[in-house]
Design a protein around this motif. Structure first.
Motif, mmCIF file in Angstrom:
data_model
loop_
_atom_site.group_PDB
_atom_site.id
_atom_site.type_symbol
_atom_site.label_atom_id
_atom_site.label_comp_id
_atom_site.label_asym_id
_atom_site.label_seq_id
_atom_site.Cartn_x
_atom_site.Cartn_y
_atom_site.Cartn_z
ATOM 1 N N GLN A 68 49.806 40.397 42.559
ATOM 2 C CA GLN A 68 50.147 40.472 43.976
ATOM 3 C C GLN A 68 48.878 40.315 44.812
ATOM 4 N N LYS A 69 48.936 39.343 45.702
ATOM 5 C CA LYS A 69 47.848 39.201 46.667
ATOM 6 C C LYS A 69 48.059 40.214 47.799
ATOM 7 N N LYS A 70 47.138 40.226 48.737
ATOM 8 C CA LYS A 70 47.160 41.256 49.778
ATOM 9 C C LYS A 70 48.499 41.341 50.519
ATOM 10 N N PRO A 71 49.064 40.242 51.013
ATOM 11 C CA PRO A 71 50.343 40.369 51.737
ATOM 12 C C PRO A 71 51.472 40.926 50.869
ATOM 13 N N GLU A 72 51.558 40.449 49.627
ATOM 14 C CA GLU A 72 52.616 40.932 48.736
ATOM 15 C C GLU A 72 52.430 42.419 48.428
ATOM 16 N N MET A 73 51.177 42.818 48.219
ATOM 17 C CA MET A 73 50.892 44.222 47.915
ATOM 18 C C MET A 73 51.306 45.114 49.079
ATOM 19 N N SER A 105 47.568 53.983 41.025
ATOM 20 C CA SER A 105 48.307 55.066 40.368
ATOM 21 C C SER A 105 49.453 54.523 39.516
ATOM 22 N N LYS A 106 49.893 53.306 39.821
ATOM 23 C CA LYS A 106 50.958 52.657 39.059
ATOM 24 C C LYS A 106 50.434 51.803 37.915
ATOM 25 N N GLY A 107 49.109 51.872 37.677
ATOM 26 C CA GLY A 107 48.533 51.154 36.548
ATOM 27 C C GLY A 107 47.999 49.779 36.873
ATOM 28 N N TYR A 108 47.933 49.423 38.156
ATOM 29 C CA TYR A 108 47.419 48.112 38.563
ATOM 30 C C TYR A 108 45.886 48.133 38.615
ATOM 31 N N THR A 109 45.299 46.978 38.346
ATOM 32 C CA THR A 109 43.856 46.799 38.476
ATOM 33 C C THR A 109 43.575 46.082 39.785
ATOM 34 N N VAL A 110 42.658 46.629 40.585
ATOM 35 C CA VAL A 110 42.344 46.051 41.891
ATOM 36 C C VAL A 110 41.086 45.198 41.784
ATOM 37 N N SER A 111 41.155 43.988 42.348
ATOM 38 C CA SER A 111 40.006 43.089 42.414
ATOM 39 C C SER A 111 39.885 42.573 43.839
ATOM 40 N N TYR A 112 38.726 41.982 44.152
ATOM 41 C CA TYR A 112 38.474 41.517 45.512
ATOM 42 C C TYR A 112 37.954 40.088 45.499
ATOM 43 N N LEU A 113 38.409 39.315 46.498
ATOM 44 C CA LEU A 113 37.872 37.981 46.705
ATOM 45 C C LEU A 113 36.553 38.092 47.463
ATOM 46 N N LYS A 114 35.843 36.982 47.551
ATOM 47 C CA LYS A 114 34.545 36.996 48.218
ATOM 48 C C LYS A 114 34.651 37.417 49.679
ATOM 49 N N LYS A 115 35.745 37.054 50.313
ATOM 50 C CA LYS A 115 35.911 37.413 51.733
ATOM 51 C C LYS A 115 36.439 38.829 51.919
ATOM 52 N N GLY A 116 36.608 39.550 50.808
ATOM 53 C CA GLY A 116 36.996 40.949 50.890
ATOM 54 C C GLY A 116 38.468 41.241 50.701
ATOM 55 N N PRO A 118 41.761 42.112 48.932
ATOM 56 C CA PRO A 118 42.086 42.678 47.616
ATOM 57 C C PRO A 118 43.310 41.976 46.997
ATOM 58 N N TYR A 119 43.371 42.004 45.702
ATOM 59 C CA TYR A 119 44.584 41.601 44.987
ATOM 60 C C TYR A 119 44.697 42.488 43.750
ATOM 61 N N VAL A 120 45.907 42.659 43.269
ATOM 62 C CA VAL A 120 46.129 43.579 42.156
ATOM 63 C C VAL A 120 46.860 42.858 41.018
ATOM 64 N N THR A 121 46.583 43.298 39.807
ATOM 65 C CA THR A 121 47.235 42.739 38.620
ATOM 66 C C THR A 121 47.593 43.869 37.659
ATOM 67 N N LYS A 122 48.649 43.648 36.904
ATOM 68 C CA LYS A 122 49.048 44.624 35.887
ATOM 69 C C LYS A 122 49.644 43.887 34.705
ATOM 70 N N ASP A 123 49.010 44.004 33.550
ATOM 71 C CA ASP A 123 49.543 43.405 32.333
ATOM 72 C C ASP A 123 50.769 44.183 31.882
ATOM 73 N N PHE A 124 51.764 43.464 31.414
ATOM 74 C CA PHE A 124 52.986 44.107 30.943
ATOM 75 C C PHE A 124 52.834 44.565 29.497
ATOM 76 N N ALA A 125 53.337 45.735 29.192
ATOM 77 C CA ALA A 125 53.426 46.204 27.809
ATOM 78 C C ALA A 125 54.553 45.439 27.110
ATOM 79 N N TRP A 126 54.613 45.543 25.783
ATOM 80 C CA TRP A 126 55.586 44.753 25.034
ATOM 81 C C TRP A 126 57.024 45.097 25.435
ATOM 82 N N TYR A 127 57.288 46.368 25.686
ATOM 83 C CA TYR A 127 58.647 46.762 26.059
ATOM 84 C C TYR A 127 58.990 46.273 27.469
#
Length: 495
Positions: A68-73, A105-116, A118-127
């Motif tokens: 999820q990019k910033k607007p989606e988040m 808190s939901k297990g997402y990892t937060v990263s940032y673009l050069k312009k600041g 944020p975007y978040v990612t979360k890998d899915f478990a097998w289940y």
């Protein structure tokens, strides 16, 4: 018998989903996901952040993770609270910090673009992978499926109309994804529906955006136009299949000339068979040729055990079993080419019978050794049975004994394999189709694996597994029809 079949079907369903689940987990957890982009030309041209975001978007689309990019988040966290959602889009705002904390808190990892941003990612478990896949696997069309802001007054409901091709009754829907929900025609299985569909996802990277089942079942070659009359009264030559039409938000000028509603996104018919039909046609013909040759030859060998014709047949069996299939195919292809037959299927195409001769005959020949060998063996095993000795004592000739008694018992094991042979023709023949460049099903699974086309791999796994299990069940049932002495259930009705 009915209870047995129901239990077998339930066990079959469990087996199918167990196999498919294993494949899903293996694909998404054991194969590096970066390989899915190896053949994406757009990805190869990108660099830096653009490349990273594109990759994450594709991984999200393919089901590896949630990105999820910033607007989606912000929309995800604050929902319908537009004020907070808009404030969240301001970098450094309290709302954005709150949203980031919530996502972490939901297990997402937060990263940032050069312009600041944020975007978040979360890998899915097998289940979670299994849950997401099976959650969208079964799709039921309904009159509320289409939500189009460009058409807020869309009528919703079902009614009966005439099939545009044959005038038979057809159940149509307004508001559904597909217009024709139920219709009848002269092609197998004669009754067709679009109400319930299995959604295996779309193909990627080849045939990008096309549903995997459509890739398999869609015709090939040039489009085939036929004279049709459309809802507006227009009659013209067109390749469109009107019974396949889906809702289209913005019909173009040509759509308006043909249709009176928005159901204008239609599949086309093609001059040549689909990949699955190509393999099936070739497989069925080769199967008929194989049985037509192997059964009388195997019977003759058993009747003349240790005679010249039996030894000749055994030599034939040994040679075809010993010679590698690929070597035999190329040897036979060289002979066929010398006789003027094409060595590649596309040279003359689908419409020329000469294109089919070599691959079909070779497939048939490759199937004959095992049929001949087992039929001969089964018949010879029956020669010393008590019922054969009794028949001889009654004065029956050897020919009558073989034809009326021995063959009937010896053929039972072969009958068990007939449904598998017939049904699994759909899977194609990889080596033969590759050698002759036949556009069939044989190469689909290897190609999908090489291209890391995940949805296609899962689709083919589901299809082949289901057909294999069904074929085994039908083989058992057919065996009881041939010989009523065989019971699929134990005495007392237990399985």
């Amino acid at each position: 018998m009915f209870r047995y079949i129901v239990v077998r079907l339930l066990k079959s369903v469990v087996s199918i989903f167990a196999v498919v689940s294993i494949i899903i987990v293996m694909i998404f957890t054991m194969i590096p996901r970066e390989k899915a982009l190896d053949q994406d030309p757009a990805y190869k041209k990108m660099k830096g952040e653009t490349r990273t975001l594109y990759a994450l978007g594709k991984f999200d689309e393919l089901g590896y993770l949630d990105f999820q990019k910033k607007p989606e988040m912000c929309s995800f966290v604050y929902g319908e609270d537009e004020d907070k959602a808009n404030a969240c889009k301001e970098n450094g705002s309290a709302e954005q910090e709150e949203a980031i904390a919530y996502m972490e808190s939901k297990g997402y990892t937060v990263s940032y673009l050069k312009k600041g941003d944020p975007y978040v990612t979360k890998d899915f478990a097998w289940y979670e992978l299994l849950g997401h896949y099976y959650g969208q696997l079964f799709a039921m069309d309904s009159k509320d499926a289409i939500q189009d802001e460009n058409n807020p007054d869309l009528e919703r409901g079902y009614h009966w109309e005439k099939n545009p091709y044959n005038g038979s009754p057809a159940l149509v829907c307004s508001g559904c994804t597909y217009k024709y929900q139920l219709y009848f025609d002269g092609s197998f299985p004669f009754v067709h529906q679009n109400k319930f569909r299995m959604n295996f996802g779309t193909s990627y990277p080849t045939n990008y955006g096309v549903e995997t089942m459509t890739v398999i079942s869609r015709g090939q070659g040039a489009q085939k136009a036929t004279e049709q009359t459309f809802a507006t009264g227009l009659t013209e030559e067109s390749p469109l299949i009107q019974t396949s039409c889906k809702y289209k938000s913005k019909p173009d000028r040509l759509d308006v000339k043909r249709f009176t509603d928005n159901y204008a996104d239609c599949e086309s018919q093609y001059e040549s068979p689909s990949m699955v039909n190509t393999s099936y046609i070739m497989g069925i013909i080769s199967l008929i040729l194989a049985y037509a040759f192997a059964i009388p030859t195997g019977i003759d060998m058993a009747q003349h055990k240790d005679k010249f014709r039996d030894k000749l047949g055994i030599a034939y069996i040994n040679i075809l079993i010993a010679v590698p299939s690929l070597a035999f195919i190329f040897f036979m292809r060289s002979i066929g080419t010398a006789l003027g037959l094409p060595d590649k299927f596309p040279q003359l195409g689908f419409g020329d019978i000469r294109s089919w001769i070599q691959p079909t005959v070779i497939l048939a020949l490759l199937s004959t050794p095992s049929l001949m060998m087992w039929l001969r063996r089964y018949m010879i095993d029956q020669v010393n049975a008590d019922y054969v000795k009794f028949a001889k004592a009654k004065g029956l000739s050897q020919k009558e004994i073989f034809r009326k008694h021995i063959l009937r018992n010896a053929i039972i094991p072969l009958v068990n394999g007939i449904p598998s042979s017939v049904i699994l023709c759909i899977s194609g023949a990889f080596i033969t189709e590759s050698a002759f460049a036949v556009p069939g099903m044989g190469k689909m699974l290897p190609d999908a694996i090489n291209q890391v086309n995940n949805n296609m791999i899962i689709t083919l796994t589901f299809l082949f597994t289901a057909l294999s299990i069904l074929a085994v069940l039908l083989g058992d049932i057919l065996m009881t029809l041939v010989d009523p002495r065989i019971q699929l259930t134990a005495k007392g009705g237990n399985d």
